[in-house]
Write a protein that holds these residues in place. Structure first.
Motif, short mmCIF file in Angstrom:
data_model
loop_
_atom_site.label_atom_id
_atom_site.label_comp_id
_atom_site.label_asym_id
_atom_site.label_seq_id
_atom_site.Cartn_x
_atom_site.Cartn_y
_atom_site.Cartn_z
N ALA A 118 -22.81 5.39 -14.33
CA ALA A 118 -23.11 4.41 -15.38
C ALA A 118 -23.83 3.20 -14.82
O ALA A 118 -24.75 2.67 -15.45
CB ALA A 118 -21.83 3.99 -16.09
N GLN A 122 -27.36 1.99 -16.07
CA GLN A 122 -27.47 0.63 -16.59
C GLN A 122 -28.62 -0.12 -15.93
O GLN A 122 -29.39 -0.82 -16.60
CB GLN A 122 -26.15 -0.11 -16.36
CG GLN A 122 -26.12 -1.54 -16.87
CD GLN A 122 -24.84 -2.26 -16.48
OE1 GLN A 122 -24.24 -1.95 -15.45
NE2 GLN A 122 -24.42 -3.20 -17.30
N LEU A 127 -29.92 -2.64 -19.22
CA LEU A 127 -29.03 -2.84 -20.36
C LEU A 127 -27.83 -3.65 -19.91
O LEU A 127 -26.93 -3.14 -19.24
CB LEU A 127 -28.58 -1.49 -20.92
CG LEU A 127 -27.65 -1.49 -22.13
CD1 LEU A 127 -28.28 -2.23 -23.30
CD2 LEU A 127 -27.31 -0.06 -22.52
N HIS A 132 -21.67 -3.18 -22.31
CA HIS A 132 -22.29 -2.17 -21.45
C HIS A 132 -22.16 -2.52 -19.97
O HIS A 132 -23.00 -2.15 -19.16
CB HIS A 132 -23.76 -2.00 -21.83
CG HIS A 132 -23.95 -1.56 -23.25
ND1 HIS A 132 -24.20 -2.45 -24.27
CD2 HIS A 132 -23.89 -0.33 -23.81
CE1 HIS A 132 -24.31 -1.77 -25.41
NE2 HIS A 132 -24.12 -0.49 -25.16
N ALA A 134 -20.90 -1.65 -16.68
CA ALA A 134 -20.44 -0.37 -16.12
C ALA A 134 -19.14 -0.47 -15.35
O ALA A 134 -18.44 0.53 -15.19
CB ALA A 134 -21.53 0.21 -15.21
N VAL A 144 -22.40 3.28 -21.85
CA VAL A 144 -23.73 3.47 -21.27
C VAL A 144 -24.08 4.95 -21.20
O VAL A 144 -25.17 5.38 -21.61
CB VAL A 144 -23.80 2.83 -19.87
CG1 VAL A 144 -25.11 3.21 -19.18
CG2 VAL A 144 -23.69 1.32 -19.96
#
Length: 393
Positions: A118, A122, A127, A132, A134, A144
């Motif tokens: 993730a 990311q 993001l 979000h 991780a 994510v």
């Protein structure tokens, strides 16, 4: 007596240098090596006060002259391949445990693996935000990964862009574009002024005798603004940018910050976040960035561009907030050369925005954009853009 000692220290600094750092610069000329050398001059002679004077160093002057002549930036890393990101997201991962800790406070190996993947996704998607994160404890990694699983872009064949050396993201520096487009870029140093008699004691912006550096390409490159409706606007720029060398002192917080997207316009609804405190003020500040009204994204091109407008296709989708952090999204597909094959794909996500000090927005905003480019028949991540709600703490 103190003045005599100061002049003695200055005289010593004028003829003193670090031969290893100087040799390192000439083996690989560039700003990082020059900065290390300049920092060593100040460290080697602590008797020089922060306000100067900064004795002339011939080794440093030769380095400045070399940067001013021009260099080619290093070759950048390849763009992230969307198909590879999808394959990683499709792995059998412990998503339901990715935000939990097992007994004893340790994360299970499977959940830790999910967090690692993730985190990679990311970073590739740019993001950010509490939903979000991780490595958060509330399921950010799972959101994510499930978002990447949910996003499906159409299959494409080769079209307009045939090489990663033909297109660069909008936020790229002159050095980065130099490396991607194989163009020389120059760096010029602005001298550090000596403070006047009324200046306060203490540090000031600058590195040794330099106040700022300015990067620019030796020739201007096209900057293409892509509008939401498919229009294209092309102008040329050498990507000239001046960086003040804040080193020993803190840079003023949020200097130059304005709300909104960095590379495109935003819809009217998202400005409700600002209108509660600054009616109309946020959108007015955003306009100062000269972001064209109705624009979606931008990029630098190293090839001739079609006159436009691009053929446009819009495909909406619904999403589960708990699973992905978004409630809906829209695919925006642009065929720049009108050959029936998309060249640019943007995905715009709507949900609770990251907000600022008070936490996420209370409304579902269209706050995130992911932009892919079709290069030789494969989707690559060109970049992303997020609506900035605030700066500082």
């Amino acid at each position: 007596m103190a003045l005599v000692l100061l002049h003695a220290a200055a005289a010593q600094a004028a003829t003193s240098s670090d031969p290893e750092l100087e040799r390192a610069f000439w083996q690989a000329p560039g700003w990082p090596a020059l900065e290390r050398y300049a920092a060593s001059l100040g460290q080697a002679h602590p008797g020089i006060p922060p306000q100067g004077p900064w004795p002339r160093d011939e080794g440093l002057e030769r380095m400045k002259a070399r940067l001013a002549q021009g260099l080619k930036g290093p070759r950048p890393l390849p763009y992230a391949d969307w198909a590879q990101l999808k394959r990683k997201a499709a792995l059998d991962l412990e998503l339901d445990k990715s935000g939990r800790q097992a007994q004893g406070g340790e994360i299970s190996p499977g959940a830790l693996r999910a967090q690692g993947i993730a985190d990679e996704l990311q970073r590739a998607l740019g993001l950010w935000g509490p939903l979000h994160d991780a490595i958060s404890a509330d399921g950010g990694a799972a959101r994510v990964i499930r978002l990447v699983r949910a996003l499906t872009f159409p299959d494409v064949t080769p079209s307009l862009f045939r090489s990663e050396a033909e297109i660069a993201p909008p936020g790229a520096t002159a050095e980065e574009v130099s490396g991607r487009f194989d163009i020389v870029f120059r760096q010029q140093l602005t001298p550090r002024p000596r403070p006047g008699p009324a200046a306060q004691e203490g540090g000031s912006a600058g590195l040794y005798d330099m106040l700022a550096r300015t990067q620019s390409l030796v020739r201007a490159v096209p900057r293409v603004s892509l509008f939401r409706d498919g229009r294209l606007s092309v102008d040329k720029s050498p990507l000239r940018h001046t960086e003040t060398l804040w080193r020993e002192v803190d840079e003023p917080m949020c200097a130059g910050w304005v709300p909104g997207f960095s590379h495109g316009d935003a819809d009217a609804a998202i400005w409700r976040f600002f209108d509660t405190q600054f009616p109309g003020g946020g959108r007015q500040q955003q306009r100062l960035k000269h972001t064209p009204a109705g624009s979606l994204y931008a990029f630098h091109a190293n090839r001739d561009m079609p006159a436009g407008p691009a053929t446009r296709n819009e495909v909406p989708m619904k999403l589960d907030r708990r699973s992905t952090g978004f409630v809906r999204g829209v695919y925006l597909l642009y065929d720049l050369d009108r050959d029936g094959i998309p060249d640019i794909a943007a995905w715009e996500g709507q949900g609770k925005g990251p907000g600022h000090l008070d936490g996420p927005s209370v409304t579902d905003d269209r706050w995130y954009r992911l932009v892919l480019v079709n290069i030789q028949g494969a989707w690559k991540v060109l970049g992303s853009d997020s609506f900035s709600y605030g700066c500082g703490c």
